[in-house]
Design a protein around this motif. Sequence first.
Motif, PDB file in Angstrom:
ATOM      1  N   TYR A  52       0.824  -1.208   0.000  1.00  0.00           N
ATOM      2  CA  TYR A  52       0.000   0.000   0.000  1.00  0.00           C
ATOM      3  C   TYR A  52       0.861   1.262   0.000  1.00  0.00           C
ATOM      4  CZ  TYR A  52      -4.446  -2.457   0.608  1.00  0.00           C
ATOM      5  OH  TYR A  52      -5.562  -3.229   0.414  1.00  0.00           O
ATOM      6  N   GLU A  53       2.015   1.211   0.639  1.00  0.00           N
ATOM      7  CA  GLU A  53       2.924   2.365   0.611  1.00  0.00           C
ATOM      8  C   GLU A  53       3.393   2.630  -0.812  1.00  0.00           C
ATOM      9  OE1 GLU A  53       6.064   1.528   3.367  1.00  0.00           O
ATOM     10  OE2 GLU A  53       4.757   1.740   5.115  1.00  0.00           O
ATOM     11  N   VAL A  54       3.680   1.555  -1.550  1.00  0.00           N
ATOM     12  CA  VAL A  54       4.090   1.693  -2.945  1.00  0.00           C
ATOM     13  C   VAL A  54       2.944   2.289  -3.769  1.00  0.00           C
ATOM     14  CG1 VAL A  54       4.770   0.421  -5.028  1.00  0.00           C
ATOM     15  CG2 VAL A  54       5.781  -0.165  -2.823  1.00  0.00           C
ATOM     16  N   LEU A  55       1.733   1.806  -3.550  1.00  0.00           N
ATOM     17  CA  LEU A  55       0.572   2.346  -4.268  1.00  0.00           C
ATOM     18  C   LEU A  55       0.365   3.821  -3.952  1.00  0.00           C
ATOM     19  CD1 LEU A  55      -2.059  -0.514  -3.887  1.00  0.00           C
ATOM     20  CD2 LEU A  55      -1.021   0.294  -6.004  1.00  0.00           C
ATOM     21  N   LEU A  56       0.551   4.174  -2.709  1.00  0.00           N
ATOM     22  CA  LEU A  56       0.323   5.553  -2.298  1.00  0.00           C
ATOM     23  C   LEU A  56       1.309   6.509  -2.964  1.00  0.00           C
ATOM     24  CD1 LEU A  56      -1.614   7.109  -0.541  1.00  0.00           C
ATOM     25  CD2 LEU A  56      -0.051   6.817   1.373  1.00  0.00           C
ATOM     26  N   LYS A  57       2.527   6.036  -3.242  1.00  0.00           N
ATOM     27  CA  LYS A  57       3.517   6.871  -3.929  1.00  0.00           C
ATOM     28  C   LYS A  57       3.051   7.238  -5.327  1.00  0.00           C
ATOM     29  CE  LYS A  57       7.556   5.167  -1.473  1.00  0.00           C
ATOM     30  NZ  LYS A  57       8.807   4.404  -1.576  1.00  0.00           N
ATOM     31  N   ASP A  58       2.210   6.393  -5.926  1.00  0.00           N
ATOM     32  CA  ASP A  58       1.710   6.657  -7.281  1.00  0.00           C
ATOM     33  C   ASP A  58       0.509   7.602  -7.298  1.00  0.00           C
ATOM     34  OD1 ASP A  58       3.612   5.122  -8.519  1.00  0.00           O
ATOM     35  OD2 ASP A  58       2.371   3.320  -8.586  1.00  0.00           O
ATOM     36  N   CYS A  59      -0.012   7.928  -6.133  1.00  0.00           N
ATOM     37  CA  CYS A  59      -1.178   8.829  -6.071  1.00  0.00           C
ATOM     38  C   CYS A  59      -0.787  10.236  -6.483  1.00  0.00           C
ATOM     39  CB  CYS A  59      -1.749   8.878  -4.659  1.00  0.00           C
ATOM     40  SG  CYS A  59      -2.756   7.460  -4.240  1.00  0.00           S
ATOM     41  N   ASP A  60      -1.661  10.853  -7.221  1.00  0.00           N
ATOM     42  CA  ASP A  60      -1.491  12.252  -7.577  1.00  0.00           C
ATOM     43  C   ASP A  60      -1.599  13.077  -6.295  1.00  0.00           C
ATOM     44  OD1 ASP A  60      -2.291  14.997  -8.320  1.00  0.00           O
ATOM     45  OD2 ASP A  60      -2.370  14.177 -10.352  1.00  0.00           O
ATOM     46  N   PRO A  61      -0.715  14.041  -6.085  1.00  0.00           N
ATOM     47  CA  PRO A  61      -0.787  14.858  -4.866  1.00  0.00           C
ATOM     48  C   PRO A  61      -2.155  15.508  -4.651  1.00  0.00           C
ATOM     49  CG  PRO A  61       1.238  15.331  -6.065  1.00  0.00           C
ATOM     50  CD  PRO A  61       0.419  14.404  -6.922  1.00  0.00           C
ATOM     51  N   ARG A  62      -2.854  15.782  -5.746  1.00  0.00           N
ATOM     52  CA  ARG A  62      -4.170  16.421  -5.630  1.00  0.00           C
ATOM     53  C   ARG A  62      -5.214  15.468  -5.069  1.00  0.00           C
ATOM     54  NH1 ARG A  62      -4.691  18.105 -11.707  1.00  0.00           N
ATOM     55  NH2 ARG A  62      -3.788  16.034 -11.751  1.00  0.00           N
ATOM     56  N   THR A  63      -4.993  14.165  -5.195  1.00  0.00           N
ATOM     57  CA  THR A  63      -5.974  13.181  -4.720  1.00  0.00           C
ATOM     58  C   THR A  63      -5.388  12.256  -3.649  1.00  0.00           C
ATOM     59  OG1 THR A  63      -5.367  11.650  -6.496  1.00  0.00           O
ATOM     60  CG2 THR A  63      -7.198  13.168  -6.925  1.00  0.00           C
ATOM     61  N   ARG A  64      -4.247  12.642  -3.100  1.00  0.00           N
ATOM     62  CA  ARG A  64      -3.563  11.786  -2.125  1.00  0.00           C
ATOM     63  C   ARG A  64      -4.439  11.496  -0.906  1.00  0.00           C
ATOM     64  NH1 ARG A  64       1.618  10.049  -0.842  1.00  0.00           N
ATOM     65  NH2 ARG A  64       1.901   9.684   1.376  1.00  0.00           N
TER      66      ARG A  64
END
Length: 79
Positions: A52-64
Amino acid sequence: MFEVPASIISMMDNKGKEGHKQATQAVITSLYENLGFEILVKPLSKDLLKSYEVLLKDCDPRTREFGEYLLEQSYSELM
């Protein structure tokens, strides 16, 4: 005793899924002539938090924030 190695196949990989199904069917068919066998499934250990940490790194900062919320909900349900 036979062990089939664990394999991770993407839901979108139809060719991989079919290949895995055919290999599994071939093994079970070859065992069937013994007229007695057991199939045991060993649990696959997976560090969800790390994934999940890896997935979260791929999140756009606007939708983090929303991404964090979804991952937290998913983790809670799985655990």
